[in-house]
Design a protein around this motif. Structure first.
Motif, mmCIF file in Angstrom:
data_model
loop_
_atom_site.group_PDB
_atom_site.id
_atom_site.type_symbol
_atom_site.label_atom_id
_atom_site.label_comp_id
_atom_site.label_asym_id
_atom_site.label_seq_id
_atom_site.Cartn_x
_atom_site.Cartn_y
_atom_site.Cartn_z
ATOM 1 N N ARG A 218 0.929 -1.212 0.195
ATOM 2 C CA ARG A 218 0.132 -0.007 0.116
ATOM 3 C C ARG A 218 0.871 1.153 0.141
ATOM 4 N NH1 ARG A 218 -2.473 -2.788 4.305
ATOM 5 N NH2 ARG A 218 -2.014 -1.118 5.879
ATOM 6 N N GLU A 222 1.082 4.418 -2.531
ATOM 7 C CA GLU A 222 0.949 5.881 -2.077
ATOM 8 C C GLU A 222 2.103 6.782 -2.456
ATOM 9 O OE1 GLU A 222 0.273 5.088 2.206
ATOM 10 O OE2 GLU A 222 -1.732 4.134 1.707
ATOM 11 N N ASP A 238 -8.741 9.716 -4.976
ATOM 12 C CA ASP A 238 -8.876 8.382 -4.686
ATOM 13 C C ASP A 238 -8.043 7.444 -5.256
ATOM 14 O OD1 ASP A 238 -10.240 8.685 -6.828
ATOM 15 O OD2 ASP A 238 -12.028 8.157 -6.366
ATOM 16 N N ALA A 241 -6.376 4.696 -2.977
ATOM 17 C CA ALA A 241 -7.580 3.899 -2.211
ATOM 18 C C ALA A 241 -8.050 2.800 -3.245
ATOM 19 C CB ALA A 241 -8.568 4.815 -1.724
ATOM 20 N N GLU A 245 -8.284 -1.096 -3.057
ATOM 21 C CA GLU A 245 -9.297 -2.020 -3.239
ATOM 22 C C GLU A 245 -9.326 -3.039 -4.332
ATOM 23 O OE1 GLU A 245 -12.710 0.527 -3.073
ATOM 24 O OE2 GLU A 245 -13.768 -0.996 -3.918
#
Ligand SMILES: NC(=O)C1=CN([C@@H]2O[C@H](COP(=O)(O)OP(=O)(O)OC[C@H]3O[C@@H](n4cnc5c(N)ncnc54)[C@H](OP(=O)(O)O)[C@@H]3O)[C@@H](O)[C@H]2O)C=CC1
Ligand SMILES: CC(C)(CO)C(=O)C(=O)O
Length: 308
Positions: A218, A222, A238, A241, A245
């Protein structure tokens, strides 16, 4: 329309076969055993979206083909500069060279060689490989191809490419509003997915199950998003994110082409992926320790297999 596929491998072979099936004049550029097989047995695509087999002219010399409307440029990123130097015979005044490669530097490298007016950006979402010479296997992924002029203009040639790709069975074709955003969007995912599956030599399911490794996955996403924004790319808020997902839902046994190249002792695209994040972060105030770590872990392998 007349197409040349430069690098008729996993991505290029797939697209070439689909365009030929849709009635286009497609010429393949390949080399080695794969070229020999394309010439003698044709190109076979074994695909979760439907198999096909086509007989197409194949060569390792662009001068055999001459000017085309579109070059689909599908070599690995470490081959971009060398292959770009051979594009000359394929170029007419308005020929578009469309990169469907991973990474955010290929378009610039191509432009340095052939001039920016010839370059169109592109992104591929597919999992396909040369299973054996002459045979491309598409095992998954949506076979979605996203493309756009570098300045975002709706030119006649991009509209015609859009029509051609939309007419292909087994291809999800998307004309982008801002191809730079699309390149960085894919880059954020692929750096994490490729970097982590290659560094751990495990599929995404194992990475997700190990809390530390999943956090690192993750954080790679980012970091890339932060570097994009620091380089003035208008990535939606987003994006990270969404990818997390998406990665959560991926088949547990999903790997990446970087992992494939590592485990098959082939040249790796590290310099176009995590190492490129480190380069693009340079001069910004974004720290990228996770991408640095992935680069450091994979660097000895990339060096070992540099000559493919
Ligand atoms: N495969 C996938 O599922 C996906 C790949 N991508 C990206 O797409 C790009 C292409 O990847 P992929 O299709 O997997 O690559 P492949 O290795 O399957 O295909 C590239 C082909 O181009 C050939 N080639 C390279 N340089 C030349 C040259 N100068 N003359 C003739 N042939 C040449 C290669 O030969 P040789 O093997 O001898 O080097 C190889 O056969 C990469 O940037 C990759 O990251 C993006 C999304 C998904
Ligand atoms: C996203 C993925 C994993 C398949 O499209 C890919 O691009 C790659 O492995 O290079």
């Amino acid at each position: 329309m007349r197409f040349a596929v430069f690098g008729a491998g996993g991505v290029g072979g797939y697209l070439g076969a689909r365009l030929a099936d849709a009635g286009h004049d497609v010429h393949l550029i390949a080399r080695g055993d794969h070229l020999d097989a394309l010439r003698t047995d044709g190109l076979t695509v074994e695909s979760v979206a439907g198999d096909t087999a086509v007989e197409l002219p194949a060569t390792d010399d662009p001068a055999d083909i001459g000017p085309v409307d579109y070059v689909l440029f599908c070599v690995k990123a470490h081959d971009t500069r060398e292959a770009a130097a051979d594009l000359g015979p394929l170029l007419g005044d308005d020929t578009a060279v469309v990169s469907f490669q991973n990474g955010v530097d290929n378009e610039r490298w191509l432009a340095e060689e052939v001039g920016e007016s010839h370059v169109v950006g592109g992104v591929a979402y597919i999992f396909s490989t040369i299973a054996e010479p002459g045979v491309v296997e598409h095992t998954g992924g949506p076979a979605r191809f996203v493309y756009g002029e570098l300045d975002g203009e709706r030119t006649d040639r991009i509209a015609a490419l859009d029509d051609a790709l939309r007419s292909c069975a087994g291809v999800e074709a998307v004309l982008a509003d801002d191809i730079d955003v699309e390149l960085w969007r894919k880059f954020a995912f692929i750096c994490a997915h490729s970097g982590m599956t290659a560094a751990t030599r495990l599929p995404v399911g194992d990475v997700r199950d190990a809390e530390d490794s999943w956090r690192m996955y993750r954080r790679v996403v980012e970091e890339v998003c932060a570097v994009a924004r620091a380089n003035d790319v208008a990535l939606p808020d987003d994006t990270a994110a969404e990818w997390v997902e998406f990665a959560q839902e991926l088949d547990a046994d999903s790997y990446s082409s970087l992992h494939y190249d590592l485990t098959h002792e082939k040249a790796m695209e590290l310099d176009a992926l995590n190492a490129a994040v480190v380069r693009h972060a340079d001069g910004t105030d974004v720290a990228v320790p996770m991408n640095e770590a992935v680069t450091a872990v994979l660097r000895p392998w990339a060096e070992r297999f540099a000559d493919g």
